[in-house]
Design a protein around this motif. Structure first.
Motif, short mmCIF file in Angstrom:
data_model
loop_
_atom_site.label_atom_id
_atom_site.label_comp_id
_atom_site.label_asym_id
_atom_site.label_seq_id
_atom_site.Cartn_x
_atom_site.Cartn_y
_atom_site.Cartn_z
N GLU A 61 0.84 -1.27 -0.06
CA GLU A 61 -0.06 -0.13 0.05
C GLU A 61 0.87 1.27 0.01
O GLU A 61 0.53 2.21 -0.88
CB GLU A 61 -0.96 -0.04 1.06
N ILE A 62 2.04 1.06 0.81
CA ILE A 62 2.74 2.41 0.76
C ILE A 62 3.49 2.49 -0.60
O ILE A 62 3.65 3.68 -1.09
CB ILE A 62 3.92 2.04 1.78
N GLU A 63 3.78 1.29 -1.12
CA GLU A 63 4.57 1.52 -2.60
C GLU A 63 3.65 1.86 -3.65
O GLU A 63 4.14 2.68 -4.41
CB GLU A 63 5.05 0.33 -2.77
N ALA A 64 2.35 1.84 -3.59
CA ALA A 64 1.40 1.98 -4.42
C ALA A 64 1.19 3.67 -4.33
O ALA A 64 0.43 4.10 -5.06
CB ALA A 64 0.03 1.32 -4.21
N ASN A 65 1.57 4.17 -3.13
CA ASN A 65 1.44 5.50 -3.23
C ASN A 65 2.38 6.26 -3.55
O ASN A 65 2.51 7.55 -3.42
CB ASN A 65 1.34 5.98 -1.80
N GLY A 66 3.36 5.93 -4.44
CA GLY A 66 4.55 6.30 -5.15
C GLY A 66 5.77 6.32 -4.17
O GLY A 66 6.82 7.25 -4.46
N VAL A 67 5.92 5.76 -3.04
CA VAL A 67 7.20 5.52 -2.16
C VAL A 67 7.91 4.59 -2.64
O VAL A 67 7.51 3.54 -2.91
CB VAL A 67 6.51 5.33 -0.72
N ALA A 68 9.31 5.00 -2.82
CA ALA A 68 10.25 4.09 -3.21
C ALA A 68 10.85 3.51 -1.91
O ALA A 68 11.36 4.07 -1.08
CB ALA A 68 11.53 4.83 -4.09
N VAL A 69 10.80 2.07 -1.73
CA VAL A 69 11.23 1.57 -0.52
C VAL A 69 12.30 0.71 -0.66
O VAL A 69 12.49 0.04 -1.81
CB VAL A 69 10.07 0.38 0.12
N VAL A 70 13.31 1.09 0.14
CA VAL A 70 14.55 0.61 0.07
C VAL A 70 14.73 -0.62 1.15
O VAL A 70 14.59 -0.47 2.27
CB VAL A 70 15.82 1.31 0.20
N ARG A 71 15.05 -2.08 0.53
CA ARG A 71 15.21 -2.96 1.61
C ARG A 71 16.76 -3.33 1.72
O ARG A 71 17.42 -3.91 0.58
CB ARG A 71 14.72 -4.45 1.30
N LEU A 72 17.35 -3.06 2.83
CA LEU A 72 18.58 -3.28 3.11
C LEU A 72 19.05 -4.81 3.08
O LEU A 72 18.28 -5.36 3.73
CB LEU A 72 19.21 -2.59 4.25
N THR A 73 20.22 -5.19 2.62
CA THR A 73 20.99 -6.38 2.82
C THR A 73 21.51 -6.19 4.06
O THR A 73 21.65 -5.28 4.52
CB THR A 73 22.06 -6.86 1.79
N ASP A 74 21.88 -7.55 4.61
CA ASP A 74 22.34 -7.56 5.98
C ASP A 74 23.76 -6.98 5.86
O ASP A 74 23.89 -6.29 7.09
CB ASP A 74 22.87 -9.13 6.40
N ALA A 75 24.47 -6.77 5.00
CA ALA A 75 25.69 -6.15 4.83
C ALA A 75 25.41 -4.75 5.01
O ALA A 75 26.20 -3.78 5.48
CB ALA A 75 26.84 -6.25 3.85
N GLU A 76 24.52 -4.12 4.29
CA GLU A 76 24.18 -2.77 4.29
C GLU A 76 23.85 -2.30 5.92
O GLU A 76 24.26 -1.12 6.23
CB GLU A 76 23.26 -2.34 3.12
N ARG A 77 22.94 -3.15 6.29
CA ARG A 77 22.41 -2.93 7.66
C ARG A 77 23.60 -2.73 8.80
O ARG A 77 23.62 -1.84 9.66
CB ARG A 77 21.19 -3.68 8.18
N ASP A 78 24.48 -3.65 8.35
CA ASP A 78 25.83 -3.66 9.53
C ASP A 78 26.57 -2.56 9.35
O ASP A 78 27.25 -1.85 10.24
CB ASP A 78 26.45 -4.93 9.01
N ALA A 79 26.50 -1.76 8.20
CA ALA A 79 27.46 -0.65 7.97
C ALA A 79 26.95 0.54 8.95
O ALA A 79 27.52 1.06 9.57
CB ALA A 79 27.36 -0.30 6.63
N PHE A 80 25.35 0.18 8.93
CA PHE A 80 24.82 1.34 9.98
C PHE A 80 24.97 1.06 11.34
O PHE A 80 25.41 1.87 12.20
CB PHE A 80 23.26 1.57 9.55
N ARG A 81 24.89 -0.03 11.55
CA ARG A 81 25.36 -0.60 13.00
C ARG A 81 26.60 -0.16 13.32
O ARG A 81 26.99 0.36 14.59
CB ARG A 81 25.19 -2.15 13.06
N GLN A 82 27.68 -0.40 12.38
CA GLN A 82 29.21 -0.05 12.86
C GLN A 82 29.13 1.49 13.05
O GLN A 82 30.24 2.13 13.92
CB GLN A 82 30.06 -0.50 11.71
N ALA A 83 28.53 2.25 12.03
CA ALA A 83 28.76 3.70 12.21
C ALA A 83 28.00 4.34 13.93
O ALA A 83 28.43 5.41 14.02
CB ALA A 83 27.90 4.38 11.12
N THR A 84 27.10 3.53 14.16
CA THR A 84 26.61 3.98 15.47
C THR A 84 26.91 3.35 16.75
O THR A 84 26.78 3.29 17.67
CB THR A 84 25.16 3.69 15.33
#
Length: 343
Positions: free
Chosen positions: A294-317
C-alpha cells in the motif's frame, strides 16, 4: 460490654483517619471519568489499543470505571516528554505510553532505543516478555505507577524527501526530525545528519514546508499519517530501533479501586495490548506485506537493506551504543543481549 466495644471501634477508626491510614478501596469514591493519555489517535494501532483498553474496562467493570482517551498528549499540551511526569503527579490517570517518550525520566527505558539492538520481532518479545520486561516493570512500579502490559508501536524506519538511503553516507547533512530523546540525537549525529527534536504535532507541517528533510517512524504510522503527501517519497527499512508501549495506571488511582476492579483493568490491558501488537505488526512481514504494498502504491520508493548494508549502519553507531549502554546500566544491557541471542 458491647457498647464499650462499639465505642472502641469508632475511636479506632477516627485514630486511623488522624494518622493518615487509608480506608479500604471499596470505601473510596470512584471518579466519574478517568483520563487516559496517548500520543496517537484511533487511526493508528497505538491509539486503537488505548481505546480498546478503555472499552474493555467499561465492559469488564460493568461501567464502574469509565475512561476517556486523550490523544495527541493533549493533557500536557502535546509535549510527549512530559507525559510520564504528569502521570506520576496524577494530572493523568492512565496512559499507553512510549518507552522513548518516558526515557528522559526513566533512564533504563533507553535500552529499547539502543541502535540495532533488536533485529526482529522475536527479539522484542524476548525482552518485553522476559526478564528485561519484568525488570522494567519493577523499576516503573517504584515511580508512582502500576505497569500492566506491553504494547508496541513498532520498528522505526527512516524516510526522507531527497534520495534513497542505503549507506551512512546518504544520511549526512540531512535535516531529520527526531523525538525528544538525547539518545536519538546522538544516533543521528553519529551518522552525520542534522537532527532536530520536534513533537509529532509539529513534524508533519515541518516536512510539508521542507523545514526538515526526513523522519523515522513505524510503517503503520508512516501510512496512517499519509507521509507520502508531505514529501516523504523515499523509505528505507533499516529497523534500527523498536518502540514498545506500556499500559499503566497512576498508583493512587489504582489503589482507589476494589481488588475485583483492579483485576478487571489488568486483564483488559493485557487483552488490548495483545490485540494492539497484532495490529502493529500486520502487513509488514514476508508472509503478509499488504501494508508495504500500500505504501509503495502511493509512489514511495522502498529500500530493503541487505544484511551487509544494515551492518554498515550498525558499525557507524557502535560508539553511541557503547556510551549509552553504560548510562543505561551495563548489567541490564548484557541481560538483554543474552536474551536476544537465546531467542
Amino acid at each position: 460490654m458491647q457498647k464499650r466495644r462499639f465505642t472502641a471501634l469508632i475511636a479506632g477508626l477516627f485514630a486511623s483517619t488522624a494518622l493518615g491510614f487509608s480506608m479500604p478501596a471499596t470505601a473510596q469514591q470512584y471518579k466519574d471519568e478517568y483520563k487516559l493519555s496517548t500520543v496517537l489517535g484511533e487511526a493508528f494501532p497505538w491509539g486503537w489499543g488505548a481505546k480498546r483498553w478503555a472499552d474493555l474496562v467499561a465492559e469488564k467493570t460493568e461501567g464502574r470505571i469509565k475512561i476517556k482517551v486523550y490523544p495527541g498528549t493533549s493533557l500536557v499540551s502535546g509535549d510527549q516528554t512530559k507525559e510520564f511526569t504528569a502521570l506520576r503527579q496524577g494530572i493523568i490517570d492512565m496512559a499507553v505510553g512510549s518507552t522513548i517518550n518516558w526515557s528522559p525520566q526513566v533512564k533504563e527505558l533507553n535500552l529499547f532505543a539502543l541502535p540495532f539492538l533488536m533485529p526482529d520481532h522475536k527479539a522484542i518479545d524476548a525482552l518485553t516478555q522476559g526478564r528485561v520486561g519484568k525488570k522494567m516493570f519493577d523499576i516503573l512500579a517504584e515511580r508512582d505507577v502500576v505497569p500492566l502490559a506491553w504494547g508496541e508501536n513498532g520498528f522505526r524506519e527512516v524516510s526522507n524527501s531527497k534520495k534513497p538511503i542505503r549507506t551512512p553516507e546518504d544520511v549526512k547533512g540531512m535535516k531529520m526530525r527526531v523525538v525528544g530523546s538525547p539518545l536519538f540525537l546522538a544516533t543521528f549525529n553519529a551518522l552525520g545528519a542534522n537532527p532536530t527534536q520536534m513533537s509529532w504535532a509539529d513534524a508533519q507541517p515541518a516536512m510539508a514546508t521542507g523545514a526538515v528533510d526526513g523522519q523515522e517512524n513505524p510503517l503503520a504510522v508512516f501510512n496512517a499519517a499519509k507521509l507520502h503527501t508531505v514529501g516523504q517519497k523515499n523509505l528505507t527499512l533499516w529497523g534500527y530501533v523498536a518502540d514498545p508501549l506500556i499500559f499503566v495506571v497512576n498508583k493512587s488511582v489504582w489503589n482507589s479501586w476494589s481488588e475485583a476492579d483492579r483485576k478487571a483493568v489488568s486483564e483488559a490491558a493485557q487483552q488490548a495490548a495483545k490485540e494492539e501488537i497484532a495490529r502493529a505488526r500486520a502487513g509488514i512481514s514476508a508472509a503478509d506485506d499488504a501494508l508495504l504494498k500500500e505504501i509503495e502504491a502511493n509512489g514511495v520508493a522502498v529500500v530493503r537493506l541487505t544484511d551487509a548494508e544494515r551492518d554498515a549502519f550498525r558499525q557507524a553507531t557502535a560508539g553511541v551504543y557503547k556510551e549509552w549502554a553504560e548510562k543505561i546500566g551495563a548489567d541490564l544491557v548484557k541481560q538483554a543481549e543474552e536474551d536476544i541471542a537465546k531467542r
